[in-house]
Enzyme design. Structure first.
Site, short mmCIF file in Angstrom:
data_model
loop_
_atom_site.label_atom_id
_atom_site.label_comp_id
_atom_site.label_asym_id
_atom_site.label_seq_id
_atom_site.Cartn_x
_atom_site.Cartn_y
_atom_site.Cartn_z
N TYR A 32 -3.79 13.72 10.49
CA TYR A 32 -2.43 13.85 10.77
C TYR A 32 -1.95 12.99 11.95
CZ TYR A 32 -2.32 17.66 13.89
OH TYR A 32 -2.34 18.14 15.40
N ARG A 51 -4.03 5.50 16.12
CA ARG A 51 -4.89 6.82 16.37
C ARG A 51 -5.19 7.32 14.94
NH1 ARG A 51 -2.88 11.34 20.00
NH2 ARG A 51 -1.43 11.72 18.56
N ARG A 99 -13.14 21.28 -6.60
CA ARG A 99 -13.64 21.65 -5.16
C ARG A 99 -15.12 21.52 -5.12
NH1 ARG A 99 -15.36 25.90 -2.41
NH2 ARG A 99 -14.58 26.16 -0.47
N HIS A 101 -17.68 20.56 -1.66
CA HIS A 101 -18.24 20.05 -0.37
C HIS A 101 -18.14 18.55 -0.20
CE1 HIS A 101 -17.87 24.18 0.40
NE2 HIS A 101 -18.47 24.10 1.70
N LYS A 146 -7.71 13.57 15.24
CA LYS A 146 -6.55 14.39 14.93
C LYS A 146 -6.78 14.88 13.50
CE LYS A 146 -1.80 14.64 16.15
NZ LYS A 146 -1.57 15.83 17.23
N GLU A 178 -8.09 20.81 27.36
CA GLU A 178 -6.78 20.53 27.06
C GLU A 178 -6.09 21.66 26.58
OE1 GLU A 178 -6.42 17.70 23.68
OE2 GLU A 178 -7.92 18.62 22.82
N LEU A 202 -8.19 15.51 22.77
CA LEU A 202 -7.44 14.33 21.69
C LEU A 202 -6.70 13.58 23.04
CD1 LEU A 202 -6.37 13.66 19.05
CD2 LEU A 202 -4.13 14.50 19.97
C1 LIG Z 1 -4.97 19.28 20.80
C2 LIG Z 1 -3.85 18.35 21.23
N1 LIG Z 1 -4.16 17.79 22.38
C3 LIG Z 1 -3.26 16.95 22.95
C4 LIG Z 1 -2.03 16.41 22.33
C5 LIG Z 1 -0.95 15.53 22.63
O1 LIG Z 1 -1.09 14.39 22.09
P1 LIG Z 1 0.24 13.27 21.88
O2 LIG Z 1 0.53 13.06 23.33
O3 LIG Z 1 -0.45 12.27 21.20
O4 LIG Z 1 0.99 14.13 21.11
C6 LIG Z 1 -1.95 17.00 21.01
C7 LIG Z 1 -0.53 16.94 20.35
O5 LIG Z 1 -0.09 17.53 19.35
C8 LIG Z 1 -2.88 18.08 20.57
O6 LIG Z 1 -2.66 18.44 19.31
#
Ligand SMILES: Cc1ncc(COP(=O)(O)O)c(C=O)c1O
Length: 288
Positions: A32, A51, A99, A101, A146, A178, A202
């Site tokens: 997403y 991304r 369903r 895996h 993501k 993060e 991320l």
């Molecule tokens: C785990 C995580 N890290 C960092 C970010 C920040 O990323 P972005 O600046 O692309 O929104 C997000 C955004 O949702 C996130 O879910």
């Protein structure tokens, strides 16, 4: 009537239902993005869609449309929903299949949806700063994807909220990774430090914008890891994220950061960020 994009077409939101065997619904088998819309314009839309494509490739999925096609669909959605300030949420799942895996057969069509939501900039919080807690990072080792699987992030965010805080800052063995939905940076002696873009975080688009701002304005930044101790002792701490923008953290685990108010460099970055938004999005789109 609110519209959404469903498999490439504008549809009425109320008419679209999720199949109980959609692999996103059953397995979180999908990816997403959340893209900010300012003044009717996608902000860093290309970077988010790039991304999305990379996330999809990382889980062996191919997006059903090109980036240009998706962008056209999203701009049309902004127009018909007359969105000025808000977000677009988009996700692609591996489709509907009995369903199992194992991946479904190659002819299974991915399910692609996008919808809009109005949202204002978090100006009050950005001015005042917010608090955070630290939590152990219990996620998998591909946090660069993501993916729809956000359970550990939800648990961390819920814990923060129950402690009266805005965000949970995650660490692995004392090394800060993060936030639950944001990237984290610290400022020590005028130098910014942020976790390198590895598999453990991320690679945030707002983080990338922040790095660009630093390069353009001779603000020293190191993409290096830092510990929880360094975090708590830092002069400034801030988050970056699509909806969070550049958010000062003024307290972590009930301990004040610096003098407990948003720091000078963080405020400077906020000003530069606002300029970037203005560069991209100051002229209203025709539909507004
Ligand atoms: C785990 C995580 N890290 C960092 C970010 C920040 O990323 P972005 O600046 O692309 O929104 C997000 C955004 O949702 C996130 O879910």
């Amino acid at each position: 009537m609110e519209k959404i994009i469903y498999n490439g077409k504008l549809s009425e939101r109320a008419k679209i239902k999720v199949d109980i065997e959609d692999r996103g619904y059953q397995f979180g088998d999908g990816v997403y993005e959340v893209i900010r819309v300012y003044n009717g314009h996608l902000f860093t839309g290309d970077e988010h869609l790039q991304r999305l494509m990379e996330s999809a490739e990382s889980i062996g999925m191919k997006l059903p449309y090109s980036i240009i096609e998706i962008k056209t669909q999203l701009n049309e959605l902004i127009r018909v929903n007359q969105l000025s300030s808000g977000i677009i949420y988009l996700q692609v799942t591996r489709g509907v299949s009995q369903r199992n895996h194992l991946f479904p057969s190659a002819d299974t069509v991915p399910v692609f949806i996008a919808y809009t939501r109005e949202m204002q900039r978090p100006t009050a919080a950005m001015e005042k700063g917010v608090s955070a807690i630290s939590v152990e990072d219990i996620r998998w080792l591909r946090c660069d994807i993501k993916s729809l699987n956000l359970l550990p992030n939800l648990l961390a965010k819920q814990k923060a909220s129950e402690a009266g805080c805005f965000e949970a800052i995650q660490h692995r063995n004392g090394v800060v990774t993060e936030g639950s939905s944001s990237n984290v940076s610290i400022v020590v002696d005028g130098i910014i430090k942020t976790h390198p873009a590895t598999n453990l975080i991320l690679n945030g688009i707002t983080r990338k914008v922040m790095l660009e701002i630093c390069r353009q304005n001779n603000i020293e930044i190191k993409e290096e890891t830092f510990t929880i101790e360094e975090l708590l002792q830092a002069d400034e701490v801030f988050l970056t994220g699509t909806t969070t923008e550049i958010m000062p953290i003024i307290e972590i685990d009930k301990s004040k950061i610096g003098n407990g108010t948003p720091g000078t460099i963080t405020k400077q970055l906020q000003r530069y960020f606002k300029e970037k938004v203005a560069e991209c999005c100051s002229v209203p789109t025709k539909a507004q």
